[in-house]
Design an enzyme around this catalytic site. Structure first.
Site, mmCIF file in Angstrom:
data_model
loop_
_atom_site.group_PDB
_atom_site.id
_atom_site.type_symbol
_atom_site.label_atom_id
_atom_site.label_comp_id
_atom_site.label_asym_id
_atom_site.label_seq_id
_atom_site.Cartn_x
_atom_site.Cartn_y
_atom_site.Cartn_z
ATOM 1 N N CYS A 2 0.822 -1.225 0.000
ATOM 2 C CA CYS A 2 0.000 0.000 0.000
ATOM 3 C C CYS A 2 0.851 1.269 0.000
ATOM 4 C CB CYS A 2 -0.872 0.045 1.247
ATOM 5 S SG CYS A 2 -1.935 -1.359 1.448
ATOM 6 N N ARG A 27 5.325 0.070 -5.894
ATOM 7 C CA ARG A 27 5.295 -0.651 -4.626
ATOM 8 C C ARG A 27 4.394 -1.883 -4.687
ATOM 9 N NH1 ARG A 27 6.773 2.527 -0.087
ATOM 10 N NH2 ARG A 27 5.260 1.490 1.216
ATOM 11 N N TRP A 74 -3.023 -2.716 -1.422
ATOM 12 C CA TRP A 74 -2.607 -4.095 -1.696
ATOM 13 C C TRP A 74 -3.410 -4.930 -0.702
ATOM 14 C CZ3 TRP A 74 -0.141 -8.231 0.756
ATOM 15 C CH2 TRP A 74 0.468 -9.179 -0.083
ATOM 16 N N ASN A 100 -2.112 2.158 5.750
ATOM 17 C CA ASN A 100 -1.250 1.020 5.400
ATOM 18 C C ASN A 100 -1.016 0.228 6.673
ATOM 19 O OD1 ASN A 100 -0.960 2.279 3.000
ATOM 20 N ND2 ASN A 100 1.203 2.811 3.259
ATOM 21 N N GLY A 101 -0.866 -1.089 6.538
ATOM 22 C CA GLY A 101 -0.601 -1.903 7.716
ATOM 23 C C GLY A 101 -1.805 -2.762 8.046
ATOM 24 N N GLU A 490 18.530 -17.000 -6.914
ATOM 25 C CA GLU A 490 18.140 -15.658 -7.358
ATOM 26 C C GLU A 490 17.643 -15.702 -8.809
ATOM 27 O OE1 GLU A 490 17.406 -12.999 -6.068
ATOM 28 O OE2 GLU A 490 17.654 -11.439 -7.581
ATOM 29 N N LYS A 494 13.976 -14.532 -9.938
ATOM 30 C CA LYS A 494 13.759 -13.481 -10.947
ATOM 31 C C LYS A 494 12.802 -13.987 -12.016
ATOM 32 C CE LYS A 494 14.775 -10.619 -9.513
ATOM 33 N NZ LYS A 494 15.376 -10.382 -8.263
ATOM 34 N N GLU A 497 9.135 -14.482 -10.644
ATOM 35 C CA GLU A 497 8.372 -13.298 -10.236
ATOM 36 C C GLU A 497 7.922 -12.429 -11.400
ATOM 37 O OE1 GLU A 497 10.392 -11.111 -7.101
ATOM 38 O OE2 GLU A 497 12.218 -10.896 -8.241
ATOM 39 N N HIS A 513 18.750 -35.702 -5.958
ATOM 40 C CA HIS A 513 17.907 -36.125 -4.831
ATOM 41 C C HIS A 513 16.468 -35.665 -4.988
ATOM 42 C CE1 HIS A 513 21.519 -37.518 -2.872
ATOM 43 N NE2 HIS A 513 22.076 -36.347 -3.188
ATOM 44 N N LYS A 612 6.897 -4.178 -3.919
ATOM 45 C CA LYS A 612 8.321 -3.845 -3.819
ATOM 46 C C LYS A 612 8.767 -3.831 -2.364
ATOM 47 C CE LYS A 612 12.253 -2.372 -5.434
ATOM 48 N NZ LYS A 612 13.065 -3.443 -6.045
HETATM 49 C C1 G6P Z 1 9.799 -7.990 -1.698
HETATM 50 C C2 G6P Z 1 10.395 -7.556 -3.025
HETATM 51 C C3 G6P Z 1 11.719 -8.268 -3.248
HETATM 52 C C4 G6P Z 1 12.651 -8.006 -2.069
HETATM 53 C C5 G6P Z 1 12.005 -8.396 -0.737
HETATM 54 C C6 G6P Z 1 12.836 -7.894 0.439
HETATM 55 O O1 G6P Z 1 9.425 -9.311 -1.766
HETATM 56 O O2 G6P Z 1 9.501 -7.852 -4.094
HETATM 57 O O3 G6P Z 1 12.311 -7.789 -4.440
HETATM 58 O O4 G6P Z 1 13.821 -8.742 -2.246
HETATM 59 O O5 G6P Z 1 10.721 -7.790 -0.623
HETATM 60 O O6 G6P Z 1 12.855 -6.497 0.388
HETATM 61 P P1 G6P Z 1 13.944 -5.578 1.059
HETATM 62 O O7 G6P Z 1 13.495 -4.188 0.753
HETATM 63 O O8 G6P Z 1 13.914 -5.888 2.517
HETATM 64 O O9 G6P Z 1 15.256 -5.910 0.443
#
Ligand code: G6P
Length: 617
Positions: A2, A27, A74, A100-101, A490, A494, A497, A513, A612
């Site tokens: 949010c 975000r 959100w 938010n929250g 990673e 990527k 997502e 395994h 984000k």
């Molecule tokens: C969300 C984002 C990721 C990020 C993670 C941790 O899931 O989509 O891209 O790695 O949060 O975020 P931070 O700001 O703590 O690195």
């Protein structure tokens, strides 16, 4: 997650709010809304879907008011719908609120308010708070020491909230006042020329002002046209510090790139340069960190490091583990922040707790940090956002200086975290067993990084071509060993997502395994290899995949002697020191995921369901 934007000033609020909401889109959200104080009351518009839908809706209305609040939602409590979108107006029409929250005790609040005659139209927790503020406003609110009745009612209502909030609120009787407050969810106040803005982050206000007040937890701010005043739950009127943000507006714009993600991938040489700038010793054998707040002597007492984070930053922790154990010879553990904060893990008394977080606001990482502090451990944070909650609450920290990262899929922030992890390994290593000569070698290797990344980026067209040929697959495996294992994780994150392709990352040998059962001509594998002691083992793992008709893309260092005809496609990165290899191996898979997602027509910068900055548990 949010986002909040509030405005009071001389401009048309609707225009300022829409622009701010657009800048917060990154975000992650599923609906948007705004309330403008226009003539004698609120004009509220709410729409599920993109901010563009809201813009169409408010575009139809003649709104001239210069006071308003807005929100991107959100969904947590209640599905995605116009009625659940914020703002929420109290049932007596007095208070309008964006939030938010999560208000954990909203059920109790709601039951209480129903007995008092308040009614509810949405399924949200927020509506309970707007009604609770209205209740206190009507029943008990009175001006105190120059603070309005509206302000006193918000302050009183917030005392009853269990959970987290960042809020902006208006009252129908107060056309000259906007109130903001935070606990657990970020909120900043932008202090402009004859105008003030409330926002969840700097990107929403940077076109108006670079002067900001980072509100602390438990603070509540009253903003009128000519001044602001901050209070807490226990004190009316406390001092505020106005900070200056050093972002440029262009940093948060796409420029000529089709997506922020691609722009940020290409910004990596500069981001890494910035992470290293001024941080090497004059003799070129070690790193220096200004905000570390730990003397060499204190650091020598540390005999264990715990890294804890979420998402991509957690992968950076895994690389840090490898580098610190390898070069500094200190045992390192890595935990998901969401697990650590509730696990009550017994930690050795000389443990240093390190968190890595791009945003500095991730609620689980913040919870883990607070838990570690509560237990008396020294805490450090690697973060990209200056003034973020985690950066302020950790005992010391290292800023990444990567510039704003807008694409939801983290790219430049991740590689700059890896550079800092390598520098931490170097610094701590040099306090222990690492020789001067080894330190110099590592510093030289790090300095070569921007140029070497530039060479990987030159393969963009080649990687795009590979992406086109693989974009139709539904499943992928990503496999690597040692420091390449986190890069496999990673790479798979990527891809999933932004392209919604199912992908899994595994240590290459673990494939046997379980995951090997997935291998077929329909499930390609992306392997990572450098010219190290496990190179031949990786080649054997690739043979095992090929024997089962699996297609293989190999991301490998230049000098690796890959058997002719073994792999279907290869992406080569320059050779280098062990400390920089994981960074060089990351860039090809960022580009691969990006081009696959584009080929599949996905909304790369705003992938579905993702946020984000995750500010709820
Ligand atoms: C969300 C984002 C990721 C990020 C993670 C941790 O899931 O989509 O891209 O790695 O949060 O975020 P931070 O700001 O703590 O690195």
């Amino acid at each position: 997650m949010c986002g909040i934007v509030g405005y009071i000033g001389n401009q048309t609020a609707k225009t300022v709010l829409l622009e701010g909401l657009r800048r917060l889109e990154y975000r992650g959200y599923d609906s948007a809304g705004m309330a403008v104080y226009d003539r004698d009351g609120f004009n509220v518009s709410k729409k599920s879907g993109r901010v563009a839908n809201l813009a169409m809706e408010v575009g139809k209305r003649e709104l001239e008011g210069s006071l308003g609040i807005s929100h991107t939602r959100w969904a947590t409590h209640g599905g995605v719908s116009d009625s659940n979108a914020h703002p929420h107006v109290s049932s007596d029409g007095k208070i309008v609120l964006v939030h938010n929250g999560v208000i954990e005790n909203f059920g109790d609040m709601k039951r209480f308010l129903l007995t008092k005659g308040y009614t509810f139209e949405s399924e949200t927790d927020t509506e309970a708070l707007s009604n609770l503020i209205a209740y206190h406003y009507e029943k008990e609110g009175r001006p105190t020491n120059g603070f309005s009745r509206f302000f006193m009612a918000v302050r009183k209502a917030l005392r009853h909230v269990e959970g987290t909030y960042g809020i902006a609120a208006l009252c129908v009787d107060c056309p000259e006042e906007m109130i903001g407050a935070r606990k657990g969810s970020p909120l900043i106040l932008g202090v402009g020329q004859d105008e003030f803005l409330l926002a969840s982050d700097v990107s929403a206000i940077i076109t108006h002002t670079s002067n900001v007040v980072y509100l602390n937890d438990d603070e509540i701010v009253s903003v009128t046209r000519d001044k602001f005043q901050i209070s807490t739950s226990s004190e009316l009127g406390v001092d505020a510090i106005i900070d200056t943000v050093n972002w440029k507006i262009e940093d948060s714009e796409k420029g000529d790139y089709p997506h922020f993600m691609l722009k940020e991938i290409f910004e990596q040489p500069a981001a890494i340069e910035n992470a290293m700038r001024g941080r090497f010793s004059d003799d070129g054998s070690t790193a220096n960190f200004g905000g570390w707040n730990l003397s060499p002597h204190e650091l020598r007492q540390i005999d264990r490091i715990l890294f804890t984070s979420c998402g991509t930053a957690w992968h950076a922790c895994l690389v840090a583990e490898h580098l610190i154990e390898r070069f500094a010879r200190i045992p390192v553990e890595v935990e998901y922040a969401s697990e650590f904060r509730y696990r009550n893990a017994p930690l050795d008394k000389n443990t240093l707790v390190f968190v890595i977080t791009q945003s500095g606001e991730t609620i689980d990482t913040l919870g883990a940090l607070r838990e570690a502090k509560r237990k008396g451990y020294r805490t450090l944070a690697i973060s990209n956002v200056v003034g973020s909650t985690i950066a302020r609450e950790a005992d010391g920290g290292i800023y990444q200086h990567a510039g704003p990262e807008i694409g939801v899929a983290s790219t430049k922030a991740f590689t700059s975290q890896l550079v800092i992890a390598a520098m931490v390994a170097l610094y701590v290593g040099r306090l222990r067993d690492m020789s001067f000569a080894s330190g110099v070698k590592m510093v030289e290797a790090l300095k070569e990084l921007p140029d070497k990344i530039g060479r990987v980026l030159k393969q963009n067209d080649h990687i795009k071509d590979i992406a086109r040929r693989y974009a139709h697959y539904a499943d992928f495996l990503f496999l690597g060993r040692q420091s390449m294992f986190p890069i496999a994780l990673e790479g798979s994150l990527k891809l999933k997502e932004i392209s919604y392709i199912h992908a899994e990352g595994y240590p290459a040998a673990e494939m046997k395994h379980g995951p090997i059962a997935l291998i077929s001509e329909d499930c390609p594998s992306v392997f990572f290899a450098s010219n190290d002691e496990v190179f031949h083992k990786v080649i054997s793992n690739i043979q095992e995949v090929k024997a089962r008709k699996g297609k293989v893309i190999l991301v490998h260092a230049e000098s690796c002697d890959v058997p002719e005809g073994l792999v279907d496609d290869a992406i080569i990165f320059p050779d280098g020191h062990e400390a920089i290899i994981p960074i060089l191996a990351t860039v090809p898979v960022q580009l691969l995921s990006y081009h696959i997602a584009v080929e599949r027509g996905c909304d790369v910068d705003k992938p579905r369901n993702l946020a984000k900055s995750v500010t709820v548990e």
